[in-house]
Design a protein around this motif. Structure first.
Motif, PDB file in Angstrom:
ATOM      1  N   ASP A  76       0.874  -1.168   0.000  1.00  9.89           N
ATOM      2  CA  ASP A  76       0.000   0.000   0.000  1.00  9.89           C
ATOM      3  C   ASP A  76       0.910   1.217   0.000  1.00  9.89           C
ATOM      4  OD1 ASP A  76      -2.161   1.654   0.078  1.00  9.89           O
ATOM      5  OD2 ASP A  76      -2.909   1.012   2.028  1.00  9.89           O
ATOM      6  N   THR A  77       0.356   2.389  -0.278  1.00 10.39           N
ATOM      7  CA  THR A  77       1.191   3.586  -0.256  1.00 10.39           C
ATOM      8  C   THR A  77       0.541   4.739   0.483  1.00 10.39           C
ATOM      9  OG1 THR A  77       0.327   4.262  -2.420  1.00 10.39           O
ATOM     10  CG2 THR A  77       2.444   3.079  -2.382  1.00 10.39           C
ATOM     11  N   PHE A 106       6.813  15.777 -10.056  1.00  8.18           N
ATOM     12  CA  PHE A 106       5.991  15.994  -8.865  1.00  8.18           C
ATOM     13  C   PHE A 106       5.314  14.703  -8.419  1.00  8.18           C
ATOM     14  CE2 PHE A 106       1.758  16.830  -7.085  1.00  8.18           C
ATOM     15  CZ  PHE A 106       2.090  17.580  -5.967  1.00  8.18           C
ATOM     16  N   GLU A 107       4.702  13.976  -9.334  1.00 11.54           N
ATOM     17  CA  GLU A 107       3.990  12.749  -8.965  1.00 11.54           C
ATOM     18  C   GLU A 107       4.949  11.708  -8.398  1.00 11.54           C
ATOM     19  OE1 GLU A 107       0.958   9.384 -10.864  1.00 11.54           O
ATOM     20  OE2 GLU A 107       1.680  11.041 -12.105  1.00 11.54           O
ATOM     21  N   THR A 108       6.138  11.610  -8.957  1.00 12.35           N
ATOM     22  CA  THR A 108       7.136  10.669  -8.441  1.00 12.35           C
ATOM     23  C   THR A 108       7.501  11.013  -7.002  1.00 12.35           C
ATOM     24  OG1 THR A 108       8.056  10.287 -10.648  1.00 12.35           O
ATOM     25  CG2 THR A 108       9.462   9.756  -8.772  1.00 12.35           C
ATOM     26  N   ARG A 109       7.699  12.292  -6.731  1.00 16.32           N
ATOM     27  CA  ARG A 109       8.027  12.717  -5.364  1.00 16.32           C
ATOM     28  C   ARG A 109       6.895  12.396  -4.397  1.00 16.32           C
ATOM     29  NH1 ARG A 109       9.586  17.337  -8.169  1.00 16.32           N
ATOM     30  NH2 ARG A 109       7.947  18.619  -7.206  1.00 16.32           N
ATOM     31  N   GLN A 110       5.668  12.655  -4.811  1.00 13.49           N
ATOM     32  CA  GLN A 110       4.526  12.399  -3.937  1.00 13.49           C
ATOM     33  C   GLN A 110       4.383  10.903  -3.633  1.00 13.49           C
ATOM     34  OE1 GLN A 110       2.194  15.052  -2.674  1.00 13.49           O
ATOM     35  NE2 GLN A 110       4.184  15.944  -3.139  1.00 13.49           N
ATOM     36  N   ASN A 111       4.490  10.062  -4.647  1.00  8.25           N
ATOM     37  CA  ASN A 111       4.385   8.616  -4.438  1.00  8.25           C
ATOM     38  C   ASN A 111       5.513   8.101  -3.551  1.00  8.25           C
ATOM     39  OD1 ASN A 111       2.062   8.391  -5.991  1.00  8.25           O
ATOM     40  ND2 ASN A 111       3.186   7.918  -7.870  1.00  8.25           N
ATOM     41  N   PHE A 112       6.720   8.613  -3.789  1.00 11.48           N
ATOM     42  CA  PHE A 112       7.871   8.217  -2.972  1.00 11.48           C
ATOM     43  C   PHE A 112       7.648   8.590  -1.512  1.00 11.48           C
ATOM     44  CE2 PHE A 112      11.797   9.787  -0.967  1.00 11.48           C
ATOM     45  CZ  PHE A 112      12.542   8.617  -0.920  1.00 11.48           C
ATOM     46  N   LEU A 113       7.197   9.791  -1.244  1.00  9.88           N
ATOM     47  CA  LEU A 113       7.006  10.246   0.134  1.00  9.88           C
ATOM     48  C   LEU A 113       5.893   9.482   0.827  1.00  9.88           C
ATOM     49  CD1 LEU A 113       7.448  14.071  -0.425  1.00  9.88           C
ATOM     50  CD2 LEU A 113       8.964  12.580   0.903  1.00  9.88           C
ATOM     51  N   ARG A 114       4.814   9.176   0.120  1.00  9.70           N
ATOM     52  CA  ARG A 114       3.745   8.363   0.718  1.00  9.70           C
ATOM     53  C   ARG A 114       4.273   6.974   1.081  1.00  9.70           C
ATOM     54  NH1 ARG A 114       0.416  11.080  -3.243  1.00  9.70           N
ATOM     55  NH2 ARG A 114      -1.306  12.203  -2.229  1.00  9.70           N
ATOM     56  N   THR A 115       5.091   6.417   0.199  1.00  7.96           N
ATOM     57  CA  THR A 115       5.660   5.101   0.472  1.00  7.96           C
ATOM     58  C   THR A 115       6.560   5.131   1.700  1.00  7.96           C
ATOM     59  OG1 THR A 115       5.571   4.475  -1.866  1.00  7.96           O
ATOM     60  CG2 THR A 115       7.105   3.262  -0.471  1.00  7.96           C
TER      61      THR A 115
END
Length: 236
Positions: A76-77, A106-115
């Motif tokens: 999950d993320t 931007f989307e890559t950063r957001q997904n990375f931070l959620r993970t």
């Protein structure tokens, strides 16, 4: 005692919590033939990392089983948040501090931070500590490889995939897999060291008892401290 679970740990009933209903990010490419894939998609070479490495140690059956279950639990993320405002502030601050040369999108950063936040919470770690560790280990380079073969954001040694997973070390280049392994391993070392983070970080780096690596992570950790209500510091 291992605190890793297949699901997020629950907070106390008196603590307000809010969980966003945003979907997880798109599935990531499996990293077979990783150098070719990265060159084709990102136009950048695989860069070496200079971190140390975890050392193989024989695990008790119960510990190995607990770690295997933690690694193999559904992915999950979306982490837990105290409020919608905390989510906005935290993601904004952390995204602003990520190096654009490593994560320009931007989307890559957001997904990375959620993970990172999800896996850190799941392992009972502070997300900002994990960000500091990633900064020291790989400089936020997804395809970093150390001179001893440690891989990815959290520089996980390939032997862990044989001990705890399916043996496919290429999956360590997938962000969610790599961060799950890294957080699970650090939690394991922290339990081994009875909560002594200095010693646990030394184990993670393969330099137990030496100060250089823990001191570097502690220094980086300070940079990632969350400041509620603070404005972003400016990207780089």
């Amino acid at each position: 005692m291992l605190r890793l679970r297949g699901a997020m740990p629950k907070r106390g009933a008196a603590t307000p919590k809010w969980r966003a209903a945003t979907p997880a990010g798109p599935a990531l490419l499996r990293a077979g033939g990783i150098a070719v894939v990265m060159l084709a998609l990102y136009g950048a070479p695989v860069r070496s990392a200079h971190a140390g490495a975890q050392q193989y140690e024989v695990l008790a059956d119960g510990v190995r089983l607990a770690l295997s279950r933690a690694i193999g639990a559904p992915l999950d993320t979306e982490p837990l948040w105290d409020s919608p405002l905390q989510k906005i502030e935290w993601l904004t601050q952390m995204s602003d501090r990520l190096p654009r040369r490593a994560m320009p999108d931007f989307e890559t950063r957001q997904n990375f931070l959620r993970t990172v936040r999800y896996e850190a919470q799941r392992a009972g770690l502070e997300p900002e500590l994990v960000l500091g560790l990633i900064q020291v280990e790989s400089g936020f380079r997804q395809y970093a490889i150390s001179k001893v073969g440690a891989r990815g954001f959290m520089q996980v040694m390939p032997f862990w995939t044989r001990v705890l997973g399916n043996g496919d070390a290429d999956t360590l280049f997938q962000p969610h897999v790599n961060i799950r392994y890294g957080c699970s391993i650090l939690r394991h070392y922290l339990d081994m060291e009875n909560g002594n983070l200095f010693m646990a970080l030394g184990r993670y780096n393969g330099s137990r008892g030496q100060s250089a690596y823990p001191d570097a992570v502690f220094a980086a950790w300070k940079r990632w401290r969350f400041q509620p209500g603070a404005l972003p510091a400016g990207g780089k």
